[in-house]
Design a protein around this motif. Sequence first.
Motif, PDB file in Angstrom:
ATOM      1  N   SER A 128       0.832  -1.200   0.000  1.00  0.00           N
ATOM      2  CA  SER A 128       0.000   0.000   0.000  1.00  0.00           C
ATOM      3  C   SER A 128       0.871   1.255   0.000  1.00  0.00           C
ATOM      4  O   SER A 128       2.098   1.184  -0.114  1.00  0.00           O
ATOM      5  N   SER A 129       0.250   2.410   0.139  1.00  0.00           N
ATOM      6  CA  SER A 129       0.940   3.675  -0.081  1.00  0.00           C
ATOM      7  C   SER A 129       1.852   4.106   1.058  1.00  0.00           C
ATOM      8  O   SER A 129       2.875   4.745   0.828  1.00  0.00           O
ATOM      9  N   PHE A 130       1.492   3.784   2.289  1.00  0.00           N
ATOM     10  CA  PHE A 130       2.237   4.272   3.460  1.00  0.00           C
ATOM     11  C   PHE A 130       3.033   3.152   4.112  1.00  0.00           C
ATOM     12  O   PHE A 130       2.473   2.102   4.412  1.00  0.00           O
ATOM     13  N   PRO A 131       4.335   3.389   4.358  1.00  0.00           N
ATOM     14  CA  PRO A 131       5.169   4.518   3.930  1.00  0.00           C
ATOM     15  C   PRO A 131       5.778   4.233   2.559  1.00  0.00           C
ATOM     16  O   PRO A 131       5.535   3.170   1.989  1.00  0.00           O
ATOM     17  N   SER A 132       6.594   5.136   2.054  1.00  0.00           N
ATOM     18  CA  SER A 132       7.259   4.921   0.774  1.00  0.00           C
ATOM     19  C   SER A 132       8.473   4.021   0.970  1.00  0.00           C
ATOM     20  O   SER A 132       9.480   4.428   1.548  1.00  0.00           O
ATOM     21  N   GLY A 133       8.383   2.808   0.453  1.00  0.00           N
ATOM     22  CA  GLY A 133       9.497   1.874   0.573  1.00  0.00           C
ATOM     23  C   GLY A 133      10.700   2.309  -0.248  1.00  0.00           C
ATOM     24  O   GLY A 133      11.848   2.096   0.161  1.00  0.00           O
ATOM     25  N   HIS A 134      10.455   2.920  -1.408  1.00  0.00           N
ATOM     26  CA  HIS A 134      11.558   3.412  -2.236  1.00  0.00           C
ATOM     27  C   HIS A 134      12.372   4.472  -1.475  1.00  0.00           C
ATOM     28  O   HIS A 134      13.604   4.442  -1.467  1.00  0.00           O
ATOM     29  N   THR A 135      11.677   5.408  -0.835  1.00  0.00           N
ATOM     30  CA  THR A 135      12.373   6.462  -0.103  1.00  0.00           C
ATOM     31  C   THR A 135      13.132   5.897   1.083  1.00  0.00           C
ATOM     32  O   THR A 135      14.291   6.261   1.333  1.00  0.00           O
ATOM     33  N   ALA A 136      12.497   4.994   1.822  1.00  0.00           N
ATOM     34  CA  ALA A 136      13.159   4.396   2.977  1.00  0.00           C
ATOM     35  C   ALA A 136      14.407   3.623   2.568  1.00  0.00           C
ATOM     36  O   ALA A 136      15.462   3.725   3.199  1.00  0.00           O
ATOM     37  N   ALA A 137      14.300   2.855   1.485  1.00  0.00           N
ATOM     38  CA  ALA A 137      15.444   2.072   1.012  1.00  0.00           C
ATOM     39  C   ALA A 137      16.561   2.979   0.519  1.00  0.00           C
ATOM     40  O   ALA A 137      17.752   2.694   0.729  1.00  0.00           O
ATOM     41  N   ALA A 138      16.199   4.088  -0.145  1.00  0.00           N
ATOM     42  CA  ALA A 138      17.216   5.020  -0.643  1.00  0.00           C
ATOM     43  C   ALA A 138      17.999   5.631   0.508  1.00  0.00           C
ATOM     44  O   ALA A 138      19.226   5.759   0.444  1.00  0.00           O
ATOM     45  N   TRP A 162      28.495  13.335   0.527  1.00  0.00           N
ATOM     46  CA  TRP A 162      27.291  13.589   1.310  1.00  0.00           C
ATOM     47  C   TRP A 162      26.243  14.353   0.515  1.00  0.00           C
ATOM     48  O   TRP A 162      25.042  14.160   0.717  1.00  0.00           O
ATOM     49  N   ILE A 163      26.684  15.207  -0.398  1.00  0.00           N
ATOM     50  CA  ILE A 163      25.716  15.895  -1.274  1.00  0.00           C
ATOM     51  C   ILE A 163      24.963  14.862  -2.106  1.00  0.00           C
ATOM     52  O   ILE A 163      23.734  14.916  -2.227  1.00  0.00           O
ATOM     53  N   VAL A 164      25.698  13.906  -2.676  1.00  0.00           N
ATOM     54  CA  VAL A 164      25.064  12.861  -3.485  1.00  0.00           C
ATOM     55  C   VAL A 164      24.180  11.972  -2.625  1.00  0.00           C
ATOM     56  O   VAL A 164      23.053  11.616  -3.021  1.00  0.00           O
ATOM     57  N   ALA A 165      24.679  11.602  -1.436  1.00  0.00           N
ATOM     58  CA  ALA A 165      23.941  10.693  -0.558  1.00  0.00           C
ATOM     59  C   ALA A 165      22.618  11.288  -0.097  1.00  0.00           C
ATOM     60  O   ALA A 165      21.643  10.556   0.123  1.00  0.00           O
ATOM     61  N   VAL A 166      22.575  12.602   0.061  1.00  0.00           N
ATOM     62  CA  VAL A 166      21.330  13.266   0.459  1.00  0.00           C
ATOM     63  C   VAL A 166      20.448  13.534  -0.757  1.00  0.00           C
ATOM     64  O   VAL A 166      19.222  13.398  -0.696  1.00  0.00           O
ATOM     65  N   ALA A 167      21.076  13.896  -1.877  1.00  0.00           N
ATOM     66  CA  ALA A 167      20.311  14.249  -3.077  1.00  0.00           C
ATOM     67  C   ALA A 167      19.543  13.044  -3.625  1.00  0.00           C
ATOM     68  O   ALA A 167      18.421  13.200  -4.133  1.00  0.00           O
ATOM     69  N   ILE A 168      20.122  11.851  -3.540  1.00  0.00           N
ATOM     70  CA  ILE A 168      19.449  10.678  -4.105  1.00  0.00           C
ATOM     71  C   ILE A 168      18.120  10.390  -3.407  1.00  0.00           C
ATOM     72  O   ILE A 168      17.084  10.268  -4.080  1.00  0.00           O
ATOM     73  N   PRO A 169      18.069  10.272  -2.073  1.00  0.00           N
ATOM     74  CA  PRO A 169      16.763  10.035  -1.443  1.00  0.00           C
ATOM     75  C   PRO A 169      15.758  11.152  -1.686  1.00  0.00           C
ATOM     76  O   PRO A 169      14.563  10.884  -1.851  1.00  0.00           O
ATOM     77  N   THR A 185       3.154  12.733   2.650  1.00  0.00           N
ATOM     78  CA  THR A 185       3.364  12.168   3.990  1.00  0.00           C
ATOM     79  C   THR A 185       3.925  10.753   3.922  1.00  0.00           C
ATOM     80  O   THR A 185       4.609  10.313   4.847  1.00  0.00           O
ATOM     81  N   ASP A 186       3.666  10.041   2.846  1.00  0.00           N
ATOM     82  CA  ASP A 186       4.233   8.697   2.676  1.00  0.00           C
ATOM     83  C   ASP A 186       5.755   8.755   2.537  1.00  0.00           C
ATOM     84  O   ASP A 186       6.478   7.961   3.131  1.00  0.00           O
ATOM     85  N   VAL A 187       6.238   9.707   1.709  1.00  0.00           N
ATOM     86  CA  VAL A 187       7.681   9.778   1.491  1.00  0.00           C
ATOM     87  C   VAL A 187       8.392  10.376   2.703  1.00  0.00           C
ATOM     88  O   VAL A 187       9.543  10.023   2.994  1.00  0.00           O
ATOM     89  N   ILE A 188       7.723  11.281   3.425  1.00  0.00           N
ATOM     90  CA  ILE A 188       8.306  11.793   4.659  1.00  0.00           C
ATOM     91  C   ILE A 188       8.488  10.655   5.660  1.00  0.00           C
ATOM     92  O   ILE A 188       9.540  10.506   6.290  1.00  0.00           O
ATOM     93  N   ALA A 189       7.448   9.833   5.791  1.00  0.00           N
ATOM     94  CA  ALA A 189       7.531   8.683   6.696  1.00  0.00           C
ATOM     95  C   ALA A 189       8.604   7.706   6.233  1.00  0.00           C
ATOM     96  O   ALA A 189       9.327   7.119   7.051  1.00  0.00           O
ATOM     97  N   GLY A 190       8.723   7.538   4.912  1.00  0.00           N
ATOM     98  CA  GLY A 190       9.764   6.660   4.395  1.00  0.00           C
ATOM     99  C   GLY A 190      11.150   7.163   4.735  1.00  0.00           C
ATOM    100  O   GLY A 190      12.042   6.379   5.103  1.00  0.00           O
ATOM    101  N   GLY A 191      11.359   8.475   4.634  1.00  0.00           N
ATOM    102  CA  GLY A 191      12.646   9.045   5.015  1.00  0.00           C
ATOM    103  C   GLY A 191      12.950   8.832   6.482  1.00  0.00           C
ATOM    104  O   GLY A 191      14.083   8.488   6.857  1.00  0.00           O
ATOM    105  N   LEU A 192      11.950   9.029   7.331  1.00  0.00           N
ATOM    106  CA  LEU A 192      12.146   8.806   8.767  1.00  0.00           C
ATOM    107  C   LEU A 192      12.446   7.340   9.054  1.00  0.00           C
ATOM    108  O   LEU A 192      13.278   7.029   9.918  1.00  0.00           O
ATOM    109  N   LEU A 193      11.800   6.447   8.331  1.00  0.00           N
ATOM    110  CA  LEU A 193      12.064   5.020   8.512  1.00  0.00           C
ATOM    111  C   LEU A 193      13.506   4.690   8.144  1.00  0.00           C
ATOM    112  O   LEU A 193      14.196   3.967   8.874  1.00  0.00           O
ATOM    113  N   GLY A 194      13.980   5.202   7.001  1.00  0.00           N
ATOM    114  CA  GLY A 194      15.357   4.941   6.602  1.00  0.00           C
ATOM    115  C   GLY A 194      16.354   5.452   7.618  1.00  0.00           C
ATOM    116  O   GLY A 194      17.321   4.757   7.967  1.00  0.00           O
ATOM    117  N   LEU A 195      16.124   6.665   8.126  1.00  0.00           N
ATOM    118  CA  LEU A 195      17.017   7.227   9.141  1.00  0.00           C
ATOM    119  C   LEU A 195      16.956   6.417  10.432  1.00  0.00           C
ATOM    120  O   LEU A 195      17.986   6.164  11.065  1.00  0.00           O
TER     121      LEU A 195
END
Length: 237
Positions: A128-138, A162-169, A185-195
Motif C-alpha cells: 500500500s501507499s504508506f510509507p514509501s518503501g523506495h524512499t526508505a530504502a534510498a 554527502w551531497i550525493v547521498a542526500v540528493a538521491i533520497p 506524507t508517505d515519502v516523509i515517513a519513508g525518510g524517517l524510517l530509513g534514518l
Amino acid sequence: MRSAIGVGAAGYLVLASILVGIGLSLTHGLLQGPLGRWDESVNDWFLAQRTPILNDWSHAGSFIAMTGTVVAIAAVVVIGLALRRRWRDAGFLVLALTIEVSVFLTTTFVVNRSRPTVPRLEPSPPTSSFPSGHTAAAVALYVGLALLLSPHLRPALKVLLWIVAVAIPVGVALARVYAGMHHVTDVIAGGLLGLGALVVATYAAGKRAEQPDDGERELAAIGTGRSAESVAPGAAS
C-alpha cells in the motif's frame, strides 16, 4: 553478537510501532482530515507539472531505489566488505536494510493506505501507499554507504559524497510523489524510517564492536605471536 541482534529486534519493534501509529492517524485518526487534504492538493500540483522529460526523470528516480537495484548494490558492497574482512561494516549495512524492509512490510500491511487518486506513471506494487518503501530504502542504502565511506575520504570528496547521498533520497521521494505513487506524507515517513533503521544499525554495530572481528583477532595474534583464539575476549593472558 547477541546484544547486536537484541538491539536490532528492539529497534524493529520501536520503529514499527511509531510508523504504524502515524499511519493509522493518517488513515483513521486526527491527522486524516488536515494532512489528507494537503496530500491531495500536492498530488494535484505535481500532476499539473508533468512533462515528457520530467516523466523520464521520475522513472530514473524510481529505478535507483527499486528493490532489484538496492539488493544488487548492497550485495556488491557487502561482498566487497566481506572479502576485506570488514564484518562489522557489512553487518551494519545488512542490518540497516533488513530493519528498513521489515518495518516497511509490517507498516504497509497494517495501515493499508490507498495510493493517490491521480493517474499513476508506474504500475502499482502489491504493497500500500504508506510509507514509501523506495524512499526508505534510498535513505538506508545511500546514506548508509556515505557513513561507511566518508571516514576514508578527503574533506572535499567527503562533502561531495554527502551531497550525493542526500540528493538521491530527496530525488527518489520527489519522483514517487510526481509519479502519483505516494502522498507527500508517505515519502516523509519513508525518510524517517530509513534514518531510524540507520540509527538502530549504528547502535547495534557499536554493540558488535565490543567483540573484535575475526580479522582483528588474527592481526592481534600476529602482533603478539599468539593464536587468534588466545586473544579472543575472556581468554587468559
